[in-house]
Design an enzyme around this catalytic site. Structure first.
Site, PDB file in Angstrom:
ATOM      1  N   GLY A   3       0.799  -1.218   0.000  1.00  0.00           N
ATOM      2  CA  GLY A   3       0.000   0.000   0.000  1.00  0.00           C
ATOM      3  C   GLY A   3       0.832   1.268   0.000  1.00  0.00           C
ATOM      4  O   GLY A   3       2.063   1.245   0.134  1.00  0.00           O
ATOM      5  N   HIS A   4       0.164   2.405  -0.121  1.00  0.00           N
ATOM      6  CA  HIS A   4       0.835   3.694  -0.203  1.00  0.00           C
ATOM      7  C   HIS A   4       1.606   4.011   1.077  1.00  0.00           C
ATOM      8  O   HIS A   4       1.190   3.671   2.181  1.00  0.00           O
ATOM      9  CB  HIS A   4      -0.177   4.806  -0.495  1.00  0.00           C
ATOM     10  CG  HIS A   4      -1.231   4.962   0.557  1.00  0.00           C
ATOM     11  ND1 HIS A   4      -2.338   4.166   0.638  1.00  0.00           N
ATOM     12  CD2 HIS A   4      -1.339   5.842   1.584  1.00  0.00           C
ATOM     13  CE1 HIS A   4      -3.082   4.534   1.655  1.00  0.00           C
ATOM     14  NE2 HIS A   4      -2.495   5.554   2.262  1.00  0.00           N
ATOM     15  N   ASN A   5       2.771   4.632   0.899  1.00  0.00           N
ATOM     16  CA  ASN A   5       3.654   5.097   1.986  1.00  0.00           C
ATOM     17  C   ASN A   5       4.363   3.971   2.732  1.00  0.00           C
ATOM     18  O   ASN A   5       5.115   4.248   3.682  1.00  0.00           O
ATOM     19  CB  ASN A   5       2.896   5.943   3.029  1.00  0.00           C
ATOM     20  CG  ASN A   5       2.221   7.152   2.436  1.00  0.00           C
ATOM     21  OD1 ASN A   5       2.601   7.633   1.378  1.00  0.00           O
ATOM     22  ND2 ASN A   5       1.189   7.642   3.113  1.00  0.00           N
TER      23      ASN A   5
END
Length: 359
Positions: free
Chosen positions: A258-260
């Protein structure tokens, strides 16, 4: 390509016996090996298969009586799987991507193509892309604007690399992977039901209609050197900072990052692992198949999670975890033992209740 036994042994750093000039063209399981194959019998339990095949040479365990097995030559591997890693590297011809740029590819004039690069048909390379020396790009790959691909990278059929993604040296990306899609990040004007549940662990003051507003992804993805990314892996770009994958990390098929998310060096993430946004994973972490990692938590260095483990809270370095929710391995084993005892325990309680009722 054919290799002689002596050359293979030298490449593996192993000892051999017998005819070092004997040539082999491939490797096979003992029972299926032909005269031109090196039979893989690195453990005594595979020895019966040699009699069923036609191999003249084999990869054996140290101390094996190769002559009694009817072989003309043998290579001795103290650590069989490690020897197989070197052997398969020697015998793998790799993908057939012709040197140079295929005329049916589309490359923006501002892209920089490194010396010795090989680009197959139907590849699209966007503005400002930097492709390192000796990189190989198979058919139907797209590299979006500003992407940077390191030297000797291999990107296979149908992979998609998004804008501004940075990929290190010797990275391997298998077919269908998507690196740098937008993160899954949305917000509601008022506090959402999900936010309320997280705060109260169950209580919702009011259920009301809500609509989701996109939070755009301004970051990208940064991937270190010697990373391998399996088929249909998805790595989302960061919201502000980059999503990062450390040097030497290996991602199996169908992994989702996922993002980050920040993944450290030399990690191993097996098939169908999912890591939610903003989680941080240390170095040398192993997540077995179908593990799930909650958002915004930290998994320390050298943690090992067994298959289908769901990690909801921070995991200290060196911990071995199993279960849903994740607990120490030894705790999980005791819990499963207790679970198997429940039917007998329930029967005993029922019997005691009958005695009490009669008395």
């Amino acid at each position: 390509m054919a290799h002689c036994i002596a050359d293979i042994a030298a490449a593996l750093g192993a000892e051999f016996a017998g005819d070092g000039a004997l040539m082999v063209q491939g490797a096979a399981e003992p029972q299926h090996a032909g005269p031109e194959d090196l039979a893989l019998a690195v453990n005594p339990k595979y020895v019966d298969g040699l009699a069923l095949g036609q191999a003249r040479a084999a990869l054996l365990w140290p101390g094996a009586d190769w002559q009694a097995l009817g072989l003309q030559a043998a290579i001795f591997a103290p650590r069989g799987r490690l020897a197989m890693a070197g052997l398969t590297r020697m015998l793998d011809p790799g993908p057939a991507i012709a040197p140079g740029i295929h005329p049916m590819s589309v490359i923006d004039p501002t892209a920089q193509i490194g010396a010795g690069a090989a680009i197959g048909p139907f590849v699209t390379i966007g503005a400002g892309v930097i492709l390192g020396a000796n990189a190989r790009i198979a058919s139907h790959v797209s590299l979006a604007e500003g992407a940077q691909i390191g030297p000797e990278a291999l990107i296979l059929q149908g992979a998609r690399v998004g804008a501004r993604v940075q990929i290190g040296a010797r990275v391997v990306i298998q077919p269908g992977a998507v690196i740098g899609a937008d993160g899954f990040s949305f917000v509601t004007p008022e506090k959402s039901g999900v936010e309320e549940i997280r705060e109260t662990l169950g209580q919702r003051d009011e259920i009301r209609a809500q609509s989701w507003t996109r939070i755009h992804s301004l970051g990208a993805v940064s991937i270190g050197d010697d990373v391998e990314i399996g088929a249909n892996v998805c790595i989302d770009r960061g919201t502000i900072r980059d999503t990062r994958i450390g040097n030497g990390t290996k991602l199996d098929n169908l992994v989702h990052i996922g993002h980050n998310v920040q993944v450290g060096d030399d990690c191993l993430l097996c098939g169908q692992v999912g890591v939610a946004g903003s989680a941080r994973i240390g170095n040398r972490v192993v997540l077995a198949g179908q593990c799930g990692v909650n958002d915004n938590i930290f998994i320390g260095d050298d943690v090992i999670c067994g298959g289908a483990t769901k990690v909801f809270t921070n995991a200290p370095a060196g911990r071995v975890l199993l279960g849903y929710p994740a607990v120490r391995l030894e705790t999980h084993v005791e819990m499963q033992k207790a679970l198997r005892r429940l039917p007998r325990l329930a029967a005993k309680v029922a019997a005691i209740e009958k005695v009490i009722q009669k008395s």
